[in-house]
Write a protein that holds these residues in place. Structure first.
Motif, PDB file in Angstrom:
ATOM      1  N   ALA A 135      21.442  54.948  -2.935  1.00  0.00           N
ATOM      2  CA  ALA A 135      21.022  53.501  -3.247  1.00  0.00           C
ATOM      3  C   ALA A 135      21.873  52.429  -2.184  1.00  0.00           C
ATOM      4  O   ALA A 135      21.284  51.687  -1.800  1.00  0.00           O
ATOM      5  CB  ALA A 135      21.092  52.727  -4.300  1.00  0.00           C
ATOM      6  N   ALA A 136      23.244  52.824  -2.287  1.00  0.00           N
ATOM      7  CA  ALA A 136      23.883  52.032  -1.129  1.00  0.00           C
ATOM      8  C   ALA A 136      23.592  52.308   0.140  1.00  0.00           C
ATOM      9  O   ALA A 136      23.677  51.352   0.988  1.00  0.00           O
ATOM     10  CB  ALA A 136      25.177  52.535  -1.423  1.00  0.00           C
ATOM     11  N   PHE A 137      23.371  53.440   0.736  1.00  0.00           N
ATOM     12  CA  PHE A 137      22.903  53.755   2.066  1.00  0.00           C
ATOM     13  C   PHE A 137      21.253  52.969   2.297  1.00  0.00           C
ATOM     14  O   PHE A 137      21.260  52.530   3.487  1.00  0.00           O
ATOM     15  CB  PHE A 137      22.408  55.428   2.164  1.00  0.00           C
ATOM     16  N   ALA A 138      20.683  53.039   1.406  1.00  0.00           N
ATOM     17  CA  ALA A 138      19.372  52.352   1.467  1.00  0.00           C
ATOM     18  C   ALA A 138      19.689  50.633   1.592  1.00  0.00           C
ATOM     19  O   ALA A 138      18.673  50.199   2.460  1.00  0.00           O
ATOM     20  CB  ALA A 138      18.493  52.732   0.357  1.00  0.00           C
ATOM     21  N   ARG A 139      20.333  50.303   0.770  1.00  0.00           N
ATOM     22  CA  ARG A 139      20.777  48.731   1.194  1.00  0.00           C
ATOM     23  C   ARG A 139      21.150  48.330   2.650  1.00  0.00           C
ATOM     24  O   ARG A 139      20.908  47.389   2.996  1.00  0.00           O
ATOM     25  CB  ARG A 139      21.721  48.701  -0.118  1.00  0.00           C
ATOM     26  N   GLU A 140      22.109  49.409   3.024  1.00  0.00           N
ATOM     27  CA  GLU A 140      22.818  49.177   4.297  1.00  0.00           C
ATOM     28  C   GLU A 140      21.923  49.249   5.376  1.00  0.00           C
ATOM     29  O   GLU A 140      21.805  48.682   6.317  1.00  0.00           O
ATOM     30  CB  GLU A 140      23.828  50.020   4.519  1.00  0.00           C
ATOM     31  N   TRP A 141      20.872  50.486   5.359  1.00  0.00           N
ATOM     32  CA  TRP A 141      20.332  50.791   6.447  1.00  0.00           C
ATOM     33  C   TRP A 141      18.552  50.746   6.285  1.00  0.00           C
ATOM     34  O   TRP A 141      17.829  51.030   7.413  1.00  0.00           O
ATOM     35  CB  TRP A 141      20.369  52.303   6.802  1.00  0.00           C
ATOM     36  N   GLY A 142      18.189  50.815   4.884  1.00  0.00           N
ATOM     37  CA  GLY A 142      16.731  50.829   4.664  1.00  0.00           C
ATOM     38  C   GLY A 142      16.135  49.342   4.767  1.00  0.00           C
ATOM     39  O   GLY A 142      14.960  49.327   4.688  1.00  0.00           O
ATOM     40  N   ASP A 143      16.867  48.167   5.015  1.00  0.00           N
ATOM     41  CA  ASP A 143      16.203  46.978   4.875  1.00  0.00           C
ATOM     42  C   ASP A 143      15.531  46.718   6.276  1.00  0.00           C
ATOM     43  O   ASP A 143      15.883  46.925   7.295  1.00  0.00           O
ATOM     44  CB  ASP A 143      16.962  45.848   4.605  1.00  0.00           C
ATOM     45  N   LEU A 144      14.287  46.061   6.242  1.00  0.00           N
ATOM     46  CA  LEU A 144      13.591  45.752   7.586  1.00  0.00           C
ATOM     47  C   LEU A 144      13.732  44.307   7.724  1.00  0.00           C
ATOM     48  O   LEU A 144      13.058  43.642   8.727  1.00  0.00           O
ATOM     49  CB  LEU A 144      12.202  46.003   7.292  1.00  0.00           C
ATOM     50  N   GLY A 145      14.404  43.403   7.020  1.00  0.00           N
ATOM     51  CA  GLY A 145      14.414  41.817   7.254  1.00  0.00           C
ATOM     52  C   GLY A 145      13.131  41.353   6.399  1.00  0.00           C
ATOM     53  O   GLY A 145      12.396  41.931   5.994  1.00  0.00           O
ATOM     54  N   PRO A 146      12.879  39.857   6.694  1.00  0.00           N
ATOM     55  CA  PRO A 146      11.977  39.204   5.961  1.00  0.00           C
ATOM     56  C   PRO A 146      10.379  39.478   6.459  1.00  0.00           C
ATOM     57  O   PRO A 146       9.789  38.515   6.974  1.00  0.00           O
ATOM     58  CB  PRO A 146      12.541  37.809   6.091  1.00  0.00           C
ATOM     59  N   VAL A 147      10.114  40.809   6.491  1.00  0.00           N
ATOM     60  CA  VAL A 147       8.912  41.144   6.880  1.00  0.00           C
ATOM     61  C   VAL A 147       7.712  40.876   6.141  1.00  0.00           C
ATOM     62  O   VAL A 147       7.862  40.272   4.994  1.00  0.00           O
ATOM     63  CB  VAL A 147       8.785  42.632   7.456  1.00  0.00           C
ATOM     64  N   TYR A 148       6.627  41.231   6.319  1.00  0.00           N
ATOM     65  CA  TYR A 148       5.165  40.771   5.888  1.00  0.00           C
ATOM     66  C   TYR A 148       5.576  40.320   4.084  1.00  0.00           C
ATOM     67  O   TYR A 148       5.090  39.168   3.872  1.00  0.00           O
ATOM     68  CB  TYR A 148       4.225  41.970   5.803  1.00  0.00           C
ATOM     69  N   GLY A 149       5.800  41.101   3.350  1.00  0.00           N
ATOM     70  CA  GLY A 149       5.776  41.007   2.078  1.00  0.00           C
ATOM     71  C   GLY A 149       6.672  39.520   1.414  1.00  0.00           C
ATOM     72  O   GLY A 149       6.237  39.047   0.886  1.00  0.00           O
TER      73      GLY A 149
END
Length: 327
Positions: A135-149
């Motif tokens: 989950a920590a890896f996902a928080r750091e590297w998995g976010d795309l910024g304020p995209v579509y949704g």
């Protein structure tokens, strides 16, 4: 920048003449593909691959009777596109939920950033697995910024906080507002969901391509126009057209309306120069048959649909055509 030059006659000339079903909606797509490949402006692009491009195109599809615009000249993985749409409606901007479902269509952008910033040559499969497992890896590297949704269900607002300062106000849920507007004021010309938030484009992994949806009610039928500023016709369009139709069907069900038309409008519509094999193969095929979608459940809210609610029948596509994604 130097781009490769591909002969415009690399597709079979007989393809556009062999029409076993000349009324099939998919000929709109195939004719557009041929026109771009033979007449499009060859140009450099953000990815460095290069494209052939035309500006301004429209494709229409009648959703009556449960019909859905799935391309038949190649296999389209409609469940993947549907999972992406449900993810948009959740407002999530992290790829973790997608990767958990083995939906990798957004993985390449954060993967590219990870490789660039860390210098590691991790594979896509290992990167996705790490996103799911950590989950920590996902928080750091998995976010795309304020995209579509994020823009669809939580468009940011700001309110005065005194002394010339401002604080974040409540987000605007455009989707919920349009649903209510369709129910209570169906004749409005303001049934619009907009993803192009100019103030936040720089924070997005990819600015929205399918940026503006406008709904229209006539004679108890709900139609929707999608304006797409940029369309990869060879790969992206199939998902975009399906998602447009799916969203229209879901909205119609929630608003007690019959499905009308799905109208797709493209701005810069292009084919990548490294998609010659895809173009040649697809233009050698003729479309046949039409898929049907059954919504097996009516959830209490537009935000409560699940993938199990969508049943597709009558879909018998020709073989999948692989092609590289330009990131």
């Amino acid at each position: 920048m130097t781009t490769q030059t591909i002969p415009s006659q690399s597709v079979p000339a007989s393809a556009s003449r062999d029409r076993t079903d000349p009324g099939h909606w998919e000929w709109q797509y195939l004719d557009l593909m041929r026109r771009i490949w033979e007449e499009g402006d060859e140009r450099g692009d953000r990815t460095g691959v290069g494209t052939r491009s035309l500006f301004g195109a429209t494709i229409r599809f009648d959703l009556s009777g449960g019909a859905m615009p799935l391309l038949t000249t190649k296999r389209v993985y409609w469940k993947t596109a549907s999972r992406e749409m449900l993810w948009f409606l959740s407002g999530d901007t992290n790829i973790r939920k997608l990767c958990e479902q083995n939906v990798q269509i957004w993985t390449d952008w954060p993967l590219e950033r990870y490789r660039r910033e860390t210098g590691e040559t991790i594979s896509r499969e290992d990167f996705s697995a790490s996103i799911v497992a950590d989950a920590a890896f996902a928080r750091e590297w998995g976010d795309l910024g304020p995209v579509y949704g994020k823009q669809w269900v939580d468009w940011p607002t700001y309110e005065p906080a005194g002394d010339g300062l401002f604080r974040r106000g409540p987000g605007i849920n455009q989707v919920a507002e349009v649903i209510e507007s369709l129910k209570n004021n169906p004749g409005s010309r303001r049934h619009i969901i907009e993803g192009w938030n100019v103030a936040e484009l720089g924070a997005m992994a990819l600015p929205p391509c399918h940026k503006t949806y406008q709904f229209h009610v006539a004679d108890g039928r709900l139609s929707c126009i999608l304006y797409q500023r940029s369309c990869d016709l060879g790969l992206g369009f199939a998902f975009n057209m399906w998602s447009l139709a799916l969203l229209t069907r879901m909205f119609a069900q929630q608003c007690n309306l019959e499905p009308g038309e799905a109208v797709w409008m493209g701005g810069d519509v292009h084919l990548y120069l490294n998609h010659a094999a895809l173009v040649e193969e697809q233009l050698s095929r003729s479309p046949e048959g039409t898929a049907q979608l059954d919504l097996v459940r009516r959830p209490d809210s537009i935000f409560d649909y699940r993938i199990e609610d969508f049943i597709v029948t009558g879909y018998a596509p020709q073989a999948h055509i692989a092609a590289p994604v330009a990131v």
